[in-house]
Motif scaffolding. Structure first.
Motif, PDB file in Angstrom:
ATOM      1  N   LEU A  69      20.554 -11.389  24.360  1.00 56.13           N
ATOM      2  CA  LEU A  69      21.040 -10.470  23.327  1.00 56.13           C
ATOM      3  C   LEU A  69      19.898  -9.910  22.484  1.00 56.13           C
ATOM      4  N   VAL A  70      18.920 -10.741  22.168  1.00 61.39           N
ATOM      5  CA  VAL A  70      17.767 -10.269  21.404  1.00 61.39           C
ATOM      6  C   VAL A  70      17.009  -9.216  22.211  1.00 61.39           C
ATOM      7  N   ALA A  71      16.817  -9.473  23.503  1.00 62.81           N
ATOM      8  CA  ALA A  71      16.121  -8.501  24.357  1.00 62.81           C
ATOM      9  C   ALA A  71      16.916  -7.204  24.458  1.00 62.81           C
ATOM     10  N   GLU A  72      18.223  -7.322  24.636  1.00 60.06           N
ATOM     11  CA  GLU A  72      19.079  -6.138  24.728  1.00 60.06           C
ATOM     12  C   GLU A  72      19.015  -5.318  23.435  1.00 60.06           C
ATOM     13  N   LYS A  73      19.036  -5.999  22.313  1.00 59.11           N
ATOM     14  CA  LYS A  73      18.965  -5.318  21.009  1.00 59.11           C
ATOM     15  C   LYS A  73      17.644  -4.566  20.867  1.00 59.11           C
ATOM     16  N   ARG A  74      16.553  -5.197  21.261  1.00 57.86           N
ATOM     17  CA  ARG A  74      15.242  -4.544  21.169  1.00 57.86           C
ATOM     18  C   ARG A  74      15.200  -3.292  22.029  1.00 57.86           C
ATOM     19  N   VAL A  75      15.750  -3.371  23.231  1.00 59.75           N
ATOM     20  CA  VAL A  75      15.752  -2.214  24.129  1.00 59.75           C
ATOM     21  C   VAL A  75      16.635  -1.103  23.568  1.00 59.75           C
ATOM     22  N   LEU A  76      17.814  -1.463  23.068  1.00 56.11           N
ATOM     23  CA  LEU A  76      18.744  -0.467  22.529  1.00 56.11           C
ATOM     24  C   LEU A  76      18.167   0.274  21.327  1.00 56.11           C
ATOM     25  N   TYR A  77      17.449  -0.425  20.471  1.00 57.12           N
ATOM     26  CA  TYR A  77      16.921   0.184  19.260  1.00 57.12           C
ATOM     27  C   TYR A  77      15.485   0.683  19.427  1.00 57.12           C
ATOM     28  N   GLY A  78      14.979   0.663  20.652  1.00 55.23           N
ATOM     29  CA  GLY A  78      13.642   1.179  20.907  1.00 55.23           C
ATOM     30  C   GLY A  78      12.541   0.349  20.296  1.00 55.23           C
ATOM     31  N   ASN A  79      12.839  -0.861  19.935  1.00 55.83           N
ATOM     32  CA  ASN A  79      11.861  -1.752  19.325  1.00 55.83           C
ATOM     33  C   ASN A  79      11.163  -2.547  20.428  1.00 55.83           C
ATOM     34  N   VAL A  80      10.527  -1.810  21.341  1.00 64.18           N
ATOM     35  CA  VAL A  80       9.917  -2.441  22.503  1.00 64.18           C
ATOM     36  C   VAL A  80       8.429  -2.105  22.524  1.00 64.18           C
ATOM     37  N   GLU A  81       7.631  -3.115  22.625  1.00 68.57           N
ATOM     38  CA  GLU A  81       6.192  -2.921  22.740  1.00 68.57           C
ATOM     39  C   GLU A  81       5.783  -3.429  24.117  1.00 68.57           C
ATOM     40  N   THR A  82       5.044  -2.618  24.851  1.00 71.22           N
ATOM     41  CA  THR A  82       4.614  -3.032  26.185  1.00 71.22           C
ATOM     42  C   THR A  82       3.119  -3.312  26.175  1.00 71.22           C
ATOM     43  N   PHE A  83       2.692  -4.142  27.112  1.00 67.00           N
ATOM     44  CA  PHE A  83       1.302  -4.530  27.227  1.00 67.00           C
ATOM     45  C   PHE A  83       0.850  -4.346  28.663  1.00 67.00           C
ATOM     46  N   THR A  84      -0.418  -4.059  28.858  1.00 71.83           N
ATOM     47  CA  THR A  84      -0.963  -3.967  30.201  1.00 71.83           C
ATOM     48  C   THR A  84      -1.168  -5.372  30.751  1.00 71.83           C
ATOM     49  N   ASP A  85      -1.340  -5.450  32.059  1.00 71.20           N
ATOM     50  CA  ASP A  85      -1.590  -6.739  32.696  1.00 71.20           C
ATOM     51  C   ASP A  85      -2.862  -7.359  32.135  1.00 71.20           C
ATOM     52  N   GLU A  86      -3.873  -6.547  31.915  1.00 71.74           N
ATOM     53  CA  GLU A  86      -5.139  -7.064  31.391  1.00 71.74           C
ATOM     54  C   GLU A  86      -4.990  -7.573  29.954  1.00 71.74           C
ATOM     55  N   GLU A  87      -4.159  -6.914  29.153  1.00 65.66           N
ATOM     56  CA  GLU A  87      -3.938  -7.386  27.789  1.00 65.66           C
ATOM     57  C   GLU A  87      -3.245  -8.752  27.786  1.00 65.66           C
ATOM     58  N   ARG A  89      -3.120 -11.062  30.623  1.00 66.76           N
ATOM     59  CA  ARG A  89      -3.831 -12.118  31.356  1.00 66.76           C
ATOM     60  C   ARG A  89      -5.338 -12.094  31.171  1.00 66.76           C
ATOM     61  N   GLY A  90      -5.881 -11.070  30.531  1.00 63.74           N
ATOM     62  CA  GLY A  90      -7.314 -10.990  30.327  1.00 63.74           C
ATOM     63  C   GLY A  90      -8.032 -10.450  31.559  1.00 63.74           C
ATOM     64  N   LYS A  91      -9.312 -10.748  31.661  1.00 63.69           N
ATOM     65  CA  LYS A  91     -10.149 -10.210  32.740  1.00 63.69           C
ATOM     66  C   LYS A  91      -9.707 -10.664  34.121  1.00 63.69           C
ATOM     67  N   ILE A  92      -9.025 -11.798  34.205  1.00 60.81           N
ATOM     68  CA  ILE A  92      -8.575 -12.301  35.503  1.00 60.81           C
ATOM     69  C   ILE A  92      -7.610 -11.326  36.180  1.00 60.81           C
ATOM     70  N   ALA A  93      -6.989 -10.450  35.405  1.00 60.74           N
ATOM     71  CA  ALA A  93      -6.038  -9.479  35.961  1.00 60.74           C
ATOM     72  C   ALA A  93      -6.724  -8.505  36.917  1.00 60.74           C
ATOM     73  N   ASN A  94      -8.015  -8.276  36.727  1.00 61.97           N
ATOM     74  CA  ASN A  94      -8.744  -7.329  37.575  1.00 61.97           C
ATOM     75  C   ASN A  94      -9.414  -7.998  38.772  1.00 61.97           C
ATOM     76  N   GLU A  95      -9.347  -9.316  38.860  1.00 61.23           N
ATOM     77  CA  GLU A  95      -9.952 -10.034  39.980  1.00 61.23           C
ATOM     78  C   GLU A  95      -8.954 -10.150  41.124  1.00 61.23           C
ATOM     79  N   PRO A  96      -9.460 -10.165  42.370  1.00 59.92           N
ATOM     80  CA  PRO A  96      -8.531 -10.318  43.501  1.00 59.92           C
ATOM     81  C   PRO A  96      -7.871 -11.703  43.460  1.00 59.92           C
ATOM     82  N   PRO A  97      -6.623 -11.781  43.872  1.00 60.00           N
ATOM     83  CA  PRO A  97      -5.920 -13.070  43.817  1.00 60.00           C
ATOM     84  C   PRO A  97      -6.517 -14.073  44.800  1.00 60.00           C
ATOM     85  N   ILE A  98      -6.480 -15.337  44.436  1.00 57.35           N
ATOM     86  CA  ILE A  98      -6.941 -16.413  45.319  1.00 57.35           C
ATOM     87  C   ILE A  98      -5.706 -17.006  45.973  1.00 57.35           C
TER      88      ILE A  98
END
Length: 106
Positions: A69-87, A89-98
């Motif tokens: 319900l909290v997630a639904e409320k945030r989406v309905l009211y546009g109170n959504v902040e998105t982040f990049t993968d690097e933001e 997980r940090g620098k590991i996001a740009n490294e190839p997976p092991i």
């Protein structure tokens, strides 16, 4: 001050010491907790394992519903902040997976 009579099974500390299983049997028979009194004051509630686990499962389900319900409320009211993968997980996001072939996953 007079004590209110509860409409639930009750027992005393003395009875509990004599026969703890009696409280569990009463809880099972009445399908509710048994209030334990010590000198006219409630000091605890006895539940069967099944009752305890059922309550914990119900609480978990309610927490999940609240999170949804909290997630639904945030989406309905546009109170959504998105982040990049690097933001996130940090620098590991740009490294190839092991890939570990022996990790037990198919």
């Amino acid at each position: 001050m007079s004590m209110n009579i509860l409409n639930v099974p009750i027992t005393s500390i003395s009875n509990l010491k004599r026969s703890p299983m009696e409280a569990f049997e009463k809880a099972n028979k009445e399908n509710t907790g048994v209030y334990v009194f010590n000198r006219e004051k409630v000091v605890g509630v006895m539940l069967t394992q099944k009752q305890y686990e059922s309550l914990n499962n119900e609480i978990e389900e309610l927490y999940d519903q609240m999170a949804d319900l909290v997630a639904e409320k945030r989406v309905l009211y546009g109170n959504v902040e998105t982040f990049t993968d690097e933001e996130v997980r940090g620098k590991i996001a740009n490294e190839p997976p092991i890939i570990d072939e022996d990790d037990g996953w198919e």
